[in-house]
Scaffold this motif. Structure first.
Motif, mmCIF file in Angstrom:
data_model
loop_
_atom_site.group_PDB
_atom_site.id
_atom_site.type_symbol
_atom_site.label_atom_id
_atom_site.label_comp_id
_atom_site.label_asym_id
_atom_site.label_seq_id
_atom_site.Cartn_x
_atom_site.Cartn_y
_atom_site.Cartn_z
ATOM 1 N N LEU A 1 -21.275 -20.494 -7.194
ATOM 2 C CA LEU A 1 -21.612 -21.027 -5.867
ATOM 3 C C LEU A 1 -20.545 -22.008 -5.381
ATOM 4 N N LYS A 2 -19.992 -22.782 -6.302
ATOM 5 C CA LYS A 2 -18.906 -23.699 -5.922
ATOM 6 C C LYS A 2 -17.669 -22.913 -5.493
ATOM 7 N N VAL A 3 -17.407 -21.820 -6.203
ATOM 8 C CA VAL A 3 -16.281 -20.960 -5.819
ATOM 9 C C VAL A 3 -16.547 -20.338 -4.450
ATOM 10 N N ALA A 4 -17.787 -19.911 -4.225
ATOM 11 C CA ALA A 4 -18.148 -19.330 -2.931
ATOM 12 C C ALA A 4 -17.867 -20.313 -1.797
ATOM 13 N N LYS A 5 -18.200 -21.562 -2.022
ATOM 14 C CA LYS A 5 -17.947 -22.593 -0.997
ATOM 15 C C LYS A 5 -16.458 -22.682 -0.674
ATOM 16 N N GLN A 6 -15.619 -22.619 -1.698
ATOM 17 C CA GLN A 6 -14.160 -22.692 -1.491
ATOM 18 C C GLN A 6 -13.650 -21.466 -0.729
ATOM 19 N N GLU B 195 -33.742 -21.631 -10.041
ATOM 20 C CA GLU B 195 -34.150 -22.634 -9.056
ATOM 21 C C GLU B 195 -33.018 -23.613 -8.773
ATOM 22 N N GLU B 196 -32.328 -24.051 -9.827
ATOM 23 C CA GLU B 196 -31.222 -24.982 -9.651
ATOM 24 C C GLU B 196 -30.109 -24.365 -8.810
ATOM 25 N N ALA B 197 -29.866 -23.074 -9.016
ATOM 26 C CA ALA B 197 -28.822 -22.398 -8.239
ATOM 27 C C ALA B 197 -29.208 -22.325 -6.765
ATOM 28 N N GLN B 198 -30.481 -22.054 -6.478
ATOM 29 C CA GLN B 198 -30.906 -22.014 -5.086
ATOM 30 C C GLN B 198 -30.792 -23.385 -4.422
ATOM 31 N N GLN B 199 -31.134 -24.415 -5.179
ATOM 32 C CA GLN B 199 -30.999 -25.769 -4.644
ATOM 33 C C GLN B 199 -29.538 -26.098 -4.346
ATOM 34 N N MET B 200 -28.638 -25.700 -5.253
ATOM 35 C CA MET B 200 -27.223 -25.949 -5.035
ATOM 36 C C MET B 200 -26.715 -25.184 -3.816
ATOM 37 N N MET B 201 -27.170 -23.939 -3.667
ATOM 38 C CA MET B 201 -26.779 -23.143 -2.506
ATOM 39 C C MET B 201 -27.124 -23.884 -1.210
#
Length: 473
Positions: A312-317, A337-343
Motif C-alpha cells: 500500500l505504501k508503494v501504491a501511494k508512491q 483490517e490493518e491494511a484497510q485502515q492504512m489504505m
C-alpha cells in the motif's frame, strides 16, 4: 550466490544403478489435510508428495481440519461473491490418497497462527496436566487444554488408525503435541527407512518418530520464526525449531537465504544444509500481459512477512506519478483490517480493491488480467506466487528479502524498505513494453526448468545420502 556453501556431495547413480536401488519407505509428515488452505507451502508439500510417490513407498500423516477451522481460514472478506463450498471441498484430484497411503490425526494445525491466540472453536478451555515425557521436547510451553476425543477405526491388520476428532480445541502448542502423539502411534505400526518432516508444526512428531524407530530425520524448512515474526523470535516455536534443526540428520531449505539464516541464527553447521528450490506447475507460459488496465496485483496471505502494508505504501508512491494505476490486494489473513485502515489513512481507497481469499482458478484469472505483480516481502523464504505470476505473463517486482529472486534472473528487485525504488520499478514496467517482454520471457525460461519432478529427484538424492551416512556410522 554462495551456493557452494550449502552443497553436499551426493552419490551419482547411473540409470541402471538407480533401478536396482532399494525402493525407500518414506514417512512424510505433511502440512495440511488438503492443499487448499495455507498457500504456497501446502501446495509445495502436495506436489512434492505426488512426485516422490513415483519413486518411493510413501506414507503421509497429515492433520485433520474440521469445518469450523476451514471456515475460519477460508474467510471471504472482499468484493467477490464466492461460495465457501469451493474452499471447503478440494477436488478428488487434489487429495493425497491418489498416490500415497494417508492417515489423519486429530490436530487442527494452521502454521501461520499466533500460538498465543490460537483458535478455540468457541469451546470452553480446561487446563489439564500432561506427563513430563510428553512435553520434554518443548521448553517454555504454555499449559495445554483438554484433549479432543478421537474415534478409531482399524487398519487391515487390526492396528488403530485415527480418523475423527471432536470436542474442544486447545492452544497451538497443544495441537502440535497432539499431532506428535498420534503420528508416533501410527508410525509405530510402520516399517520405514526415513522420516521426512515439513516445517515446525511437524518437527516434534519427526523427532519422536526418529527416536522411536531409530531412523534418520530429514526436515524441510519452508519458513522460520525469523520470517513469520519479522524480527527476533521468542517463545516455544523458536525453541522447537532450534531443537529440531540440531536433531535433524539433514536440513533441506527452499532458498540460499533460508540456508544462511539457519546457519547464522540457529548455529547449525552448513554441512548438513542443502538448498532445493521449489518447483512450478507444468503449464504452458502465457503471453506477456497487456498494460492497458495498468493494474498492479498483490497475491498472498495478508501477514507481515509478505508485506501487504508495504504494498500500500508503494501504491501511494506510484499514484503520485500516475493516478490512473489501480491496485488489487488478493488474499486473507491477520493484517486484513490493518491494511484497510492504512489504505484509508493514505487516502488511496479509490485506487485499491481488496478481493479476500480467491480459489486457484480465480487467482489465475486475476493474474492474467493484471499488468504487474508486486510482492514487497519483508522476509519471504521463497514466494511461489512470483513464479505463478511469471507463468501468467506478468513482470514481477520483488524484494531482496524474497527467495524467488534467486531463481528469477530478470525480476525487478529492491530492498523491502525502499518503497520509492519499488514504485519506480512498477512505473518503468508499465511504461516500457520492451523491458516487460524481455523480463517476462527470461523469467519464464528459468521457471520452465523448475519442475516438481526435478525437485523431487534432488530430495531423493538427499534421502539416499542420509541413509548412506547412517550405514557408514
Amino acid at each position: 550466490m554462495l551456493t557452494y556453501l550449502y552443497k553436499i556431495p551426493l552419490p551419482v547413480h547411473h540409470k541402471d544403478e538407480k533401478s536396482k536401488m532399494k525402493k525407500l519407505r518414506v514417512l512424510m509428515l505433511g502440512w495440511e489435510d488438503q492443499p487448499i488452505l495455507n498457500g504456497g507451502v501446502g501446495k509445495a508439500c502436495f506436489h512434492l508428495a505426488e512426485a516422490m510417490a513415483k519413486q518411493v513407498e510413501l506414507t503421509m500423516i497429515v492433520p485433520q481440519a474440521d469445518h469450523i477451522a476451514l471456515d475460519q481460514h477460508a474467510e471471504v472478506v472482499g468484493l467477490n461473491s464466492l461460495d465457501l463450498t469451493e474452499v471447503k471441498q478440494a477436488p478428488i484430484a487434489k487429495t493425497f490418497e491418489r498416490f500415497a497411503t494417508t492417515h489423519r490425526v486429530p490436530a487442527a494445525l494452521f502454521p501461520y497462527e499466533d500460538p498465543n491466540v490460537y483458535y478455540t472453536g468457541g469451546a470452553q478451555e480446561e487446563e489439564v496436566e500432561l506427563d513430563e515425557e510428553t512435553v520434554s521436547s518443548l521448553e517454555n510451553t504454555a499449559a495445554p487444554t483438554e484433549a479432543p476425543k478421537a474415534a478409531e477405526t482399524t487398519f487391515s491388520d487390526g492396528k488403530p488408525e485415527i480418523k475423527i476428532v471432536s470436542g474442544a480445541k486447545g492452544t497451538m502448542n497443544f495441537e502440535v503435541i497432539q499431532f506428535a502423539r498420534y503420528a508416533a502411534r501410527l508410525a509405530s505400526h510402520k516399517q520405514i527407512d526415513v522420516v521426512y518432516a515439513h516445517d515446525w508444526m511437524t518437527f516434534l512428531a519427526g523427532m519422536e518418530i526418529k527416536t522411536q524407530l531409530k531412523v534418520p530425520l530429514v526436515v524441510h524448512v519452508h519458513s522460520l520464526s525469523f520470517d513469520r515474526q519479522v524480527g527476533e523470535p521468542l517463545g516455544w516455536v523458536y525453541e522447537l525449531e532450534n531443537k529440531a534443526l540440531h536433531e535433524a540428520d539433514m536440513i533441506l531449505t527452499v532458498s540460499e537465504r533460508t540456508a544462511r539464516m539457519i546457519s547464522k541464527r540457529y548455529g547449525v553447521s552448513a554441512k548438513k544444509i542443502k538448498v532445493i528450490y521449489n518447483g512450478a506447475d507444468r503449464v504452458a507460459p502465457s503471453a506477456v500481459t497487456s498494460t492497458k488496465r495498468k493494474q498492479v496485483t498483490f497475491l498472498g496471505r495478508l501477514v507481515a512477512q509478505k508485506g501487504p502494508l508495504q504494498f500500500l505504501k508503494v501504491a501511494k508512491q506510484v499514484l503520485k506519478k500516475d493516478p490512473e494505476v489501480r491496485f488489487v490486494v488478493a488474499g486473507h489473513g491477520p493484517q486484513y483490517e490493518e491494511a484497510q485502515q492504512m489504505m484509508r489513512r493514505l487516502g488511496i481507497e479509490d485506487a485499491v480493491t481488496f478481493t479476500g481469499f480467491l480459489p486457484p482458478a480465480q487467482a489465475e484469472a486475476l493474474l492474467k488480467n493484471s499488468s504487474v505483480f508486486c510482492l514487497p516481502a519483508l522476509s519471504e523464504p521463497f514466494g511461489l506466487a512470483a513464479l505463478e505470476a511469471t507463468q501468467a505473463g506478468l513482470p514481477v517486482v520483488i524484494t531482496h528479502q524474497t527467495g524467488a529472486a534467486e531463481v528469477l534472473p530478470e525480476a525487478s528487485v529492491a530492498d523491502c524498505n525502499d518503497t520509492e525504488g519499488l514504485a519506480e520499478h512498477i512505473l518503468q514496467l508499465l511504461q516500457d513494453k520492451t523491458l516487460r517482454k524481455k523480463q517476462v520471457e527470461a523469467n519464464q525460461r528459468a521457471v520452465q526448468k523448475l519442475t516438481w519432478e526435478s525437485t523431487a529427484d534432488q530430495i531423493m538424492e538427499s534421502l539416499h545420502h542420509v541413509l548412506l551416512l547412517q550405514e557408514q556410522n
